[in-house]
Write a protein that holds these residues in place. Structure first.
Motif, PDB file in Angstrom:
ATOM      1  N   SER A 266      -1.550  -2.029   6.909  1.00 45.76           N
ATOM      2  CA  SER A 266      -1.902  -2.924   7.995  1.00 45.76           C
ATOM      3  C   SER A 266      -2.560  -4.204   7.512  1.00 45.76           C
ATOM      4  O   SER A 266      -2.005  -4.917   6.696  1.00 45.76           O
ATOM      5  N   PHE A 267      -3.764  -4.514   8.013  1.00 41.83           N
ATOM      6  CA  PHE A 267      -4.364  -5.821   7.758  1.00 41.83           C
ATOM      7  C   PHE A 267      -4.682  -6.051   6.300  1.00 41.83           C
ATOM      8  O   PHE A 267      -4.723  -7.201   5.847  1.00 41.83           O
ATOM      9  N   SER A 268      -4.887  -4.990   5.525  1.00 43.06           N
ATOM     10  CA  SER A 268      -5.068  -5.159   4.084  1.00 43.06           C
ATOM     11  C   SER A 268      -3.785  -5.695   3.453  1.00 43.06           C
ATOM     12  O   SER A 268      -3.816  -6.598   2.608  1.00 43.06           O
ATOM     13  N   GLU A 269      -2.643  -5.153   3.876  1.00 43.35           N
ATOM     14  CA  GLU A 269      -1.351  -5.624   3.388  1.00 43.35           C
ATOM     15  C   GLU A 269      -1.099  -7.076   3.792  1.00 43.35           C
ATOM     16  O   GLU A 269      -0.621  -7.878   3.009  1.00 43.35           O
ATOM     17  N   TYR A 270      -1.430  -7.418   5.039  1.00 45.77           N
ATOM     18  CA  TYR A 270      -1.180  -8.773   5.518  1.00 45.77           C
ATOM     19  C   TYR A 270      -2.101  -9.780   4.821  1.00 45.77           C
ATOM     20  O   TYR A 270      -1.682 -10.893   4.495  1.00 45.77           O
ATOM     21  N   ALA A 271      -3.349  -9.385   4.581  1.00 45.31           N
ATOM     22  CA  ALA A 271      -4.265 -10.265   3.848  1.00 45.31           C
ATOM     23  C   ALA A 271      -3.761 -10.496   2.439  1.00 45.31           C
ATOM     24  O   ALA A 271      -3.820 -11.616   1.909  1.00 45.31           O
ATOM     25  N   ARG A 272      -3.211  -9.446   1.830  1.00 49.64           N
ATOM     26  CA  ARG A 272      -2.682  -9.569   0.472  1.00 49.64           C
ATOM     27  C   ARG A 272      -1.483 -10.516   0.440  1.00 49.64           C
ATOM     28  O   ARG A 272      -1.341 -11.324  -0.471  1.00 49.64           O
ATOM     29  N   GLU A 273      -0.634 -10.445   1.461  1.00 50.62           N
ATOM     30  CA  GLU A 273       0.573 -11.264   1.473  1.00 50.62           C
ATOM     31  C   GLU A 273       0.312 -12.716   1.860  1.00 50.62           C
ATOM     32  O   GLU A 273       0.838 -13.640   1.231  1.00 50.62           O
ATOM     33  N   PHE A 274      -0.519 -12.929   2.880  1.00 53.88           N
ATOM     34  CA  PHE A 274      -0.632 -14.275   3.444  1.00 53.88           C
ATOM     35  C   PHE A 274      -1.860 -15.058   2.987  1.00 53.88           C
ATOM     36  O   PHE A 274      -1.894 -16.275   3.138  1.00 53.88           O
ATOM     37  N   ILE A 275      -2.864 -14.371   2.442  1.00 54.35           N
ATOM     38  CA  ILE A 275      -4.057 -15.086   1.988  1.00 54.35           C
ATOM     39  C   ILE A 275      -4.192 -14.993   0.472  1.00 54.35           C
ATOM     40  O   ILE A 275      -4.495 -15.976  -0.195  1.00 54.35           O
ATOM     41  N   GLY A 276      -3.938 -13.826  -0.076  1.00 57.14           N
ATOM     42  CA  GLY A 276      -4.000 -13.668  -1.521  1.00 57.14           C
ATOM     43  C   GLY A 276      -4.377 -12.253  -1.890  1.00 57.14           C
ATOM     44  O   GLY A 276      -4.974 -11.515  -1.086  1.00 57.14           O
ATOM     45  N   PRO A 277      -4.049 -11.834  -3.117  1.00 56.36           N
ATOM     46  CA  PRO A 277      -4.321 -10.457  -3.541  1.00 56.36           C
ATOM     47  C   PRO A 277      -5.802 -10.102  -3.524  1.00 56.36           C
ATOM     48  O   PRO A 277      -6.168  -8.963  -3.238  1.00 56.36           O
TER      49      PRO A 277
ATOM     50  N   PHE B  81      -8.038 -11.113  -1.387  1.00 58.42           N
ATOM     51  CA  PHE B  81      -8.444 -10.821  -0.016  1.00 58.42           C
ATOM     52  C   PHE B  81      -7.881  -9.486   0.466  1.00 58.42           C
ATOM     53  O   PHE B  81      -8.510  -8.795   1.264  1.00 58.42           O
ATOM     54  N   GLY B  82      -6.700  -9.120  -0.031  1.00 55.59           N
ATOM     55  CA  GLY B  82      -6.183  -7.790   0.277  1.00 55.59           C
ATOM     56  C   GLY B  82      -7.057  -6.713  -0.330  1.00 55.59           C
ATOM     57  O   GLY B  82      -7.339  -5.687   0.295  1.00 55.59           O
ATOM     58  N   PHE B  83      -7.501  -6.960  -1.549  1.00 51.16           N
ATOM     59  CA  PHE B  83      -8.396  -6.050  -2.257  1.00 51.16           C
ATOM     60  C   PHE B  83      -9.713  -5.889  -1.496  1.00 51.16           C
ATOM     61  O   PHE B  83     -10.158  -4.771  -1.219  1.00 51.16           O
ATOM     62  N   VAL B  84     -10.316  -7.019  -1.127  1.00 50.48           N
ATOM     63  CA  VAL B  84     -11.594  -6.993  -0.415  1.00 50.48           C
ATOM     64  C   VAL B  84     -11.449  -6.319   0.952  1.00 50.48           C
ATOM     65  O   VAL B  84     -12.284  -5.504   1.348  1.00 50.48           O
ATOM     66  N   THR B  85     -10.370  -6.644   1.665  1.00 49.34           N
ATOM     67  CA  THR B  85     -10.170  -6.084   3.004  1.00 49.34           C
ATOM     68  C   THR B  85      -9.981  -4.572   2.958  1.00 49.34           C
ATOM     69  O   THR B  85     -10.566  -3.835   3.759  1.00 49.34           O
ATOM     70  N   GLY B  86      -9.168  -4.109   2.022  1.00 49.51           N
ATOM     71  CA  GLY B  86      -8.922  -2.674   1.912  1.00 49.51           C
ATOM     72  C   GLY B  86     -10.183  -1.891   1.607  1.00 49.51           C
ATOM     73  O   GLY B  86     -10.501  -0.902   2.273  1.00 49.51           O
ATOM     74  N   TRP B  87     -10.932  -2.342   0.603  1.00 49.80           N
ATOM     75  CA  TRP B  87     -12.140  -1.622   0.209  1.00 49.80           C
ATOM     76  C   TRP B  87     -13.240  -1.758   1.252  1.00 49.80           C
ATOM     77  O   TRP B  87     -14.015  -0.819   1.477  1.00 49.80           O
ATOM     78  N   THR B  88     -13.315  -2.925   1.911  1.00 54.64           N
ATOM     79  CA  THR B  88     -14.344  -3.114   2.936  1.00 54.64           C
ATOM     80  C   THR B  88     -14.057  -2.259   4.156  1.00 54.64           C
ATOM     81  O   THR B  88     -14.976  -1.665   4.735  1.00 54.64           O
ATOM     82  N   TYR B  89     -12.796  -2.177   4.540  1.00 58.06           N
ATOM     83  CA  TYR B  89     -12.461  -1.341   5.697  1.00 58.06           C
ATOM     84  C   TYR B  89     -12.644   0.132   5.362  1.00 58.06           C
ATOM     85  O   TYR B  89     -13.061   0.927   6.220  1.00 58.06           O
ATOM     86  N   TRP B  90     -12.354   0.494   4.133  1.00 55.67           N
ATOM     87  CA  TRP B  90     -12.613   1.863   3.694  1.00 55.67           C
ATOM     88  C   TRP B  90     -14.106   2.168   3.787  1.00 55.67           C
ATOM     89  O   TRP B  90     -14.516   3.206   4.343  1.00 55.67           O
TER      90      TRP B  90
END
Length: 478
Positions: free
Chosen positions: A93-104, A106-115
């Motif tokens: 979900s949003f971790s994947e979208y952050a990785r694709e549209f903002i940068g890897p 931000f995907g990393f930060v979003t995934g771990w932060t949501y976890w």
């Protein structure tokens, strides 16, 4: 090989790391009925049943307006997420979208932060559930917490369908309770059968100091409480990879957001504040309990205790579900331990869920040993970490829409109405909430924790990147 054994070949298949393809590995076991109730239940939690008491004390009847405006913002966020989901429905979900549209990064930060958000939330909710049990039985809190954690952990490892069934019934209890309260209050206002008598009137919404008894500033200071109540509404996005018919089910679930908020928040509060003058509510006391007592319905306390227990278990159940999926998404992108990529034969992230559940148990033990302010400070981080996911959803949608309008990407079949203006408005509103958190001494601690967490993630990301300089996981996909 039993269902508990791990299908390593599936995880090592290159297709398994290409989110959004059938090779993602999950089983689509969540039907329309379950997705709808997960979406409904995600918007109803202890923030409404308990937290609203403090908010009413601060804002008075204007809290209804705060929930209505915040609800509109939540709808904008969910429609932005819906547009992304119909472009590419993935469990990350949003971790994947952050990785694709903002940068890897931000995907990393979003995934771990949501976890982390769900681990912290799971710790607090399972502990709260154990506390609620003492209302009926004098059993050790640690024992209840252990039983709840083990049972929910086991349910999440049997099948995604069982998770969906549990969440369906948890949500059903919450929905039934609120609808019941609304109907009882409506009866009191029209027939007057309770002890509230003539004091129950819609005029209570403006008679005692007006709609803004503490001024607009008092209402603004409740925004962080209001937004906290809506945390987890985005969970429906995490279910995308396991929905039987995501193209049909997810838009329908997202489009129910306005009436859910109108009924369960705005409607319920209007009824409660009409039956009971707002000045009688106190922080730390559920407004539902206070309203039942004012109406002379003593059984209300027991009912609300059961509902809040259900809400806590529902939140912990959701935490068990989402943490395993987030860890796997990070792992298949090279941004987490590779062991978390493995799935059981029935498509469940065993190791990620087990690791998260173990941390929840440690948190319960810590809370039992040291239930002081330090634990409260950790809990306060949940609000800011949850809102980070919303920010990433909105920024990703803005960037996706721009790319789609230029013809660089296919158009989504579920466009967010009014975007990107509505997405920018939602971002501005979240910024206002963060500003109010900085002003409020009780909420400010969460903003102190955020930079420390960002520093930990920043260092971890640089270490991973240095170890894997050629990995495509550290470069934008487009």
């Amino acid at each position: 090989m039993t269902s508990a054994q791990v299908d390593e070949g599936q995880a090592d298949d290159p297709k398994a790391t290409e989110a959004g393809t059938p090779g993602e590995g999950y089983q689509r076991g969540l039907g329309a009925r379950q997705i709808q109730m997960i979406a409904i239940g995600g918007a109803i939690g202890t923030g409404l049943f308990l937290g609203a008491g403090k908010a009413i004390d601060r804002a008075g009847p204007s809290l209804v307006l705060a929930y209505a405006i915040a609800g509109l913002v939540i709808f904008f966020i969910m429609r932005a997420l819906g547009e992304l989901l119909m472009y590419r429905p993935v469990s990350g979900s949003f971790s994947e979208y952050a990785r694709e549209f903002i940068g890897p990064f931000f995907g990393f930060v979003t995934g771990w932060t949501y976890w982390l958000f769900w681990v912290v939330t799971g710790i607090t909710e399972v502990t709260a559930a154990a506390t609620y049990m003492t209302y009926w039985w004098a059993i050790p809190q640690w024992l209840s917490a252990l039983v709840f954690t083990v049972v929910l952990y086991g349910a999440n490892l049997i099948s995604v369908k069982l998770f969906g069934e549990l969440e369906f019934w948890f949500s059903m209890v919450k929905v039934t309770a609120i609808l019941g309260m609304i109907l009882i209050c409506a009866g009191v206002l029209t027939v007057g059968f309770s002890d509230a008598g003539d004091t129950a009137t819609v005029a209570n919404l403006w008679n005692d100091g007006g709609i803004f008894p503490h001024g607009i500033s008092g209402t603004l200071m409740t925004l962080q409480i209001v937004m906290f109540a809506f945390l987890a509404v985005e969970l429906v996005g995490v279910t995308a990879g396991e929905s039987k018919d995501p193209e049909t089910v997810l838009p329908k679930a997202i489009n129910t957001v306005p009436w859910r908020i109108a009924v369960f928040y705005v409607g319920a509060l209007i009824m409660i504040l009409s039956v009971v003058p707002w000045s009688t509510f106190k922080p730390g006391v559920s407004p539902f309990v206070a309203a039942f007592e004012q109406m002379g319905l003593g059984i209300g306390a027991a009912i609300v205790n059961f509902v809040v227990l259900t809400a806590a278990l529902s939140s912990c159940n959701s935490g068990m579900y989402s943490t395993g999926r987030m860890l796997r998404d990070l792992a298949v992108n090279g941004q987490g331990p590779r062991a978390f990529t493995k799935l059981t034969r029935n498509g469940l992230p065993l190791l990620g869920t087990t690791f998260s559940a173990a941390l929840m148990l440690v948190g319960v033990w810590i809370n039992y040993q040291w239930p002081g302010d330090a634990f409260t400070y950790v809990v306060s981080f949940a609000t800011i970490s949850g809102m980070w996911a919303w920010i990433m959803i909105l920024v990703s949608q803005i960037r996706y829409r721009a790319a789609a309008d230029r013809g660089q990407l296919p158009q989504s079949s579920f466009k967010a109405p009014g975007a990107p203006v509505t997405s920018w408005f939602a971002l501005g509103f979240i910024g206002l909430v963060i500003l109010m958190m900085a002003i409020d001494e009780d909420a400010r601690i969460s903003l102190y924790c955020a930079p420390l967490w960002a520093l930990v993630l920043g260092v971890s990301y640089l270490v991973l990147k240095a170890r894997n300089p050629e990995s495509t996981s550290f470069a934008k996909r487009r």
